[in-house]
Design a protein around this motif. Structure first.
Motif, short mmCIF file in Angstrom:
data_model
loop_
_atom_site.label_atom_id
_atom_site.label_comp_id
_atom_site.label_asym_id
_atom_site.label_seq_id
_atom_site.Cartn_x
_atom_site.Cartn_y
_atom_site.Cartn_z
N ASP A 1 28.74 -33.13 -17.95
CA ASP A 1 28.59 -32.93 -19.39
C ASP A 1 27.72 -31.71 -19.69
O ASP A 1 27.93 -31.02 -20.69
CB ASP A 1 27.99 -34.18 -20.06
CG ASP A 1 29.02 -35.32 -20.15
OD1 ASP A 1 30.22 -35.05 -19.92
OD2 ASP A 1 28.62 -36.46 -20.44
N ALA A 2 26.73 -31.45 -18.82
CA ALA A 2 25.82 -30.32 -19.05
C ALA A 2 26.56 -28.99 -18.98
O ALA A 2 26.08 -27.97 -19.48
CB ALA A 2 24.70 -30.35 -18.02
N THR A 3 27.76 -28.99 -18.39
CA THR A 3 28.52 -27.73 -18.24
C THR A 3 29.58 -27.57 -19.35
O THR A 3 30.23 -26.54 -19.42
CB THR A 3 29.27 -27.70 -16.89
OG1 THR A 3 30.34 -28.67 -16.93
CG2 THR A 3 28.35 -28.01 -15.72
N LEU A 4 29.77 -28.60 -20.17
CA LEU A 4 30.87 -28.56 -21.14
C LEU A 4 30.44 -27.89 -22.45
O LEU A 4 29.33 -28.11 -22.93
CB LEU A 4 31.37 -29.99 -21.45
CG LEU A 4 31.93 -30.79 -20.27
CD1 LEU A 4 32.30 -32.19 -20.72
CD2 LEU A 4 33.15 -30.09 -19.69
N ASP A 5 31.36 -27.13 -22.99
CA ASP A 5 31.12 -26.52 -24.29
C ASP A 5 31.42 -27.54 -25.39
O ASP A 5 32.09 -28.55 -25.12
CB ASP A 5 32.07 -25.31 -24.42
CG ASP A 5 31.52 -24.26 -25.37
OD1 ASP A 5 30.49 -24.53 -26.04
OD2 ASP A 5 32.12 -23.17 -25.46
N VAL A 6 30.97 -27.30 -26.61
CA VAL A 6 31.33 -28.23 -27.70
C VAL A 6 32.82 -28.10 -27.99
O VAL A 6 33.40 -27.03 -27.81
CB VAL A 6 30.54 -27.96 -29.02
CG1 VAL A 6 29.09 -28.35 -28.89
CG2 VAL A 6 30.70 -26.53 -29.49
N PRO A 7 33.46 -29.19 -28.43
CA PRO A 7 34.89 -29.10 -28.76
C PRO A 7 35.11 -28.08 -29.90
O PRO A 7 34.27 -27.96 -30.79
CB PRO A 7 35.24 -30.51 -29.24
CG PRO A 7 34.14 -31.38 -28.75
CD PRO A 7 32.92 -30.53 -28.64
N ASN A 8 36.26 -27.38 -29.85
CA ASN A 8 36.57 -26.35 -30.85
C ASN A 8 36.42 -26.85 -32.28
O ASN A 8 35.96 -26.14 -33.15
CB ASN A 8 38.03 -25.87 -30.69
CG ASN A 8 38.20 -25.09 -29.41
OD1 ASN A 8 37.25 -24.55 -28.88
ND2 ASN A 8 39.43 -25.05 -28.90
N LEU A 9 36.88 -28.08 -32.51
CA LEU A 9 36.96 -28.55 -33.90
C LEU A 9 35.86 -29.55 -34.26
O LEU A 9 36.02 -30.30 -35.22
CB LEU A 9 38.35 -29.17 -34.16
CG LEU A 9 39.54 -28.22 -33.98
CD1 LEU A 9 40.85 -28.93 -34.37
CD2 LEU A 9 39.38 -26.96 -34.83
N ILE A 10 34.75 -29.56 -33.53
CA ILE A 10 33.75 -30.61 -33.79
C ILE A 10 33.24 -30.54 -35.25
O ILE A 10 33.07 -31.59 -35.89
CB ILE A 10 32.57 -30.55 -32.78
CG1 ILE A 10 31.66 -31.77 -32.94
CG2 ILE A 10 31.77 -29.27 -32.87
CD1 ILE A 10 30.62 -31.92 -31.82
N ILE A 11 33.05 -29.36 -35.78
CA ILE A 11 32.42 -29.26 -37.11
C ILE A 11 33.35 -29.78 -38.22
O ILE A 11 32.96 -30.67 -38.97
CB ILE A 11 31.87 -27.84 -37.35
CG1 ILE A 11 30.65 -27.67 -36.43
CG2 ILE A 11 31.53 -27.60 -38.80
CD1 ILE A 11 29.99 -26.31 -36.47
#
Ligand SMILES: [Fe+2]
Length: 291
Positions: A246-256
């Protein structure tokens, strides 16, 4: 009679939505329907979900429930559009109120947003049962990815949201606010206690290695072959693996846009006096600080 399951793939977000029908009565549930959203233009669309709606009409289904497995962070829900087109009650886990409180703060939402779950038609308690024609829907609490995450067991089919993915893809991330890898491990043990032949339907598949997107596996296959949690993997090794990854994952494109709409049960914000609907775009809240 076992339920009829019809999957619908949303290619842009790798999401699987489902129509689950009781063949005896043609009463159906829609699970995790998606609203199209173009992040460049902030334009929404219903092209994908219109196919699901057309299927329900063609099959003469009565939609009784529109079920969310959790407040998704990677796609917008089209639950309200499906309800407007086909009827049904929009339901989610009672844990949504805690998700709403968390994200109300992060998005700086005002007093008009009350984090009491009242935006949904029904809040589901752990182990609740809902009718589906002559069949029924059993609500299995499966927190970990988010704390409102549920699985729905209908006959011999279980819809597991973001707990496990297909066996070659492992498990869902647990680093969103309210996520907990140890809790996910325990939720998966509960799923593993279902009969081995239970059909398992996932909420996402990202076609690893270029294989075709698939949505169905079984409890037996997950128990034997899930690359992150199979029988024999202990909790602490799983938590170590999950947390490291998880520490390597970017936020999902559509989180906002997704979270803002989904904690409102899929209601888009009301138009302002000038007729324009706007979401909020909080700066320096999500993701990691820029290096
Ligand atoms: Fe999710």
């Amino acid at each position: 009679m076992q339920p009829t399951v019809t999957p619908f793939h949303h290619a842009a977000t790798g999401t699987w939505s489902y129509v689950v029908a009781d063949p005896a009565t043609r009463v159906a549930a829609v699970i995790d329907p998606v609203l199209d959203y173009d992040w460049k233009s902030a334009r929404t669309g219903t092209q994908a979900v219109d196919q699901l709606i057309a299927h329900c009409r063609e099959q003469g289904l009565t939609v009784r429930w529109i079920l969310e497995t959790h407040a998704h962070a990677d796609h917008l829900s089209s639950a309200q559009y499906v309800k407007q087109q086909l009827g049904g009650e929009v339901a989610i886990g009672a844990g949504i109120t805690s998700v709403q409180r968390t994200f109300k703060k992060l998005f700086g939402l005002g007093p008009e947003f009350v984090p009491d779950g009242s935006q949904f038609d029904r809040l589901l308690e752990d182990d609740a049962t809902l009718p589906l024609g002559r069949s029924s829907i059993h609500v299995i609490p499966t927190p970990g990815h988010t704390n409102d995450s549920l699985s729905y067991l209908i006959g011999d089919a279980v819809f597991i949201g973001d707990t496990l993915f297909m066996p070659d893809s492992g498990s869902a991330r647990c680093d969103f606010p309210g996520g907990d890898a140890a809790q996910l491990y325990r939720s998966v043990q509960r799923l593993f206690s279902l009969p081995a032949g239970t059909r398992v339907f996932v909420c996402h598949d990202y076609s690893p290695g270029g294989r075709a997107a698939v949505c169905e596996t079984s409890i037996d296959e997950q128990r034997r072959a899930n690359t992150h949690i199979r029988v024999g993997v202990d909790e602490s090794s799983f938590v170590r693996m999950r947390t490291g990854r998880d520490a390597t994952l970017d936020v999902p494109n559509l989180i906002i846009p997704s979270v803002q709409v989904n904690i409102q049960a899929g209601h888009l914000p009301p138009p302002a006096a000038d007729g324009v609907r706007c979401l909020r775009l909080p700066l320096d809240v999500f993701g990691k600080p820029q290096q």
